[in-house]
Motif scaffolding. Structure first.
Motif, PDB file in Angstrom:
ATOM      1  N   THR A  58       0.842  -1.191   0.000  1.00  0.00           N
ATOM      2  CA  THR A  58       0.000   0.000   0.000  1.00  0.00           C
ATOM      3  C   THR A  58       0.881   1.246   0.000  1.00  0.00           C
ATOM      4  N   ILE A  59       0.248   2.383  -0.223  1.00  0.00           N
ATOM      5  CA  ILE A  59       0.972   3.653  -0.166  1.00  0.00           C
ATOM      6  C   ILE A  59       1.595   3.827   1.220  1.00  0.00           C
ATOM      7  N   GLU A  60       0.827   3.518   2.254  1.00  0.00           N
ATOM      8  CA  GLU A  60       1.371   3.667   3.611  1.00  0.00           C
ATOM      9  C   GLU A  60       2.527   2.700   3.847  1.00  0.00           C
ATOM     10  N   ASP A  61       2.411   1.470   3.343  1.00  0.00           N
ATOM     11  CA  ASP A  61       3.527   0.527   3.441  1.00  0.00           C
ATOM     12  C   ASP A  61       4.761   1.088   2.739  1.00  0.00           C
ATOM     13  N   CYS A  62       4.559   1.678   1.576  1.00  0.00           N
ATOM     14  CA  CYS A  62       5.685   2.268   0.829  1.00  0.00           C
ATOM     15  C   CYS A  62       6.339   3.380   1.631  1.00  0.00           C
ATOM     16  N   GLN A  84       5.679  -9.361   5.625  1.00  0.00           N
ATOM     17  CA  GLN A  84       4.831 -10.484   6.044  1.00  0.00           C
ATOM     18  C   GLN A  84       3.358 -10.087   6.068  1.00  0.00           C
ATOM     19  N   GLN A  85       3.063  -8.870   6.506  1.00  0.00           N
ATOM     20  CA  GLN A  85       1.679  -8.409   6.524  1.00  0.00           C
ATOM     21  C   GLN A  85       1.153  -8.293   5.099  1.00  0.00           C
ATOM     22  N   ASN A  86       1.986  -7.793   4.198  1.00  0.00           N
ATOM     23  CA  ASN A  86       1.584  -7.698   2.795  1.00  0.00           C
ATOM     24  C   ASN A  86       1.330  -9.083   2.217  1.00  0.00           C
ATOM     25  N   LEU A  87       2.180 -10.032   2.555  1.00  0.00           N
ATOM     26  CA  LEU A  87       2.006 -11.403   2.085  1.00  0.00           C
ATOM     27  C   LEU A  87       0.701 -11.990   2.619  1.00  0.00           C
TER      28      LEU A  87
END
Length: 131
Positions: A58-62, A84-87
């Protein structure tokens, strides 16, 4: 570099680059006439974000990953936690898609596909109970 050069080299559309500027991922310099002048570091950040977005971050992850990338004192565990959360999010989306596919496959199989007006696909979409 101008926005066209950066767009070509990063693989991102100019509109996306302007959006990433608006949300603070990059801050290109401006020439006297107001044109954006991108530095190599801007290109690097755009490429980084483009790759991360292509992996579903996500944008926030980026934003978090960029901050971690720039923090030489970071713990790799922090990066791994975001990944891991993205996965897990991707796995959940895959499960949802598999459920959708199974439902649609059942409906397609149930439909005679002939000249009669009866159609379980439309009945289900219309809210009729499934048989």
């Amino acid at each position: 570099m101008n926005i066209g050069d950066v767009a070509e080299r990063s693989g991102l559309p100019a509109k996306t680059i302007r959006y990433y500027e608006d949300i603070g991922f990059i801050r290109p310099a401006r020439s006297a006439n107001g044109y954006r002048q991108f530095a190599q570091k801007d290109l690097h950040k755009l490429t980084f974000v483009g790759r991360a977005r292509s992996l579903g971050f996500t944008i926030e992850d980026c934003r978090i990953l960029l901050a971690l990338y720039e923090d030489r004192g970071r713990a790799s565990a922090d990066v791994k936690r975001v990944a891991q959360q993205n996965l897990a999010d991707i796995d959940a989306k895959i499960a949802d898609l598999q459920d959708m596919r199974a439902t649609l496959s059942h409906l397609v199989t149930s439909c005679a596909g002939d000249d009669r007006p009866d159609c379980p696909i439309l009945d289900t979409l219309g809210g009729a109970p499934q048989a």
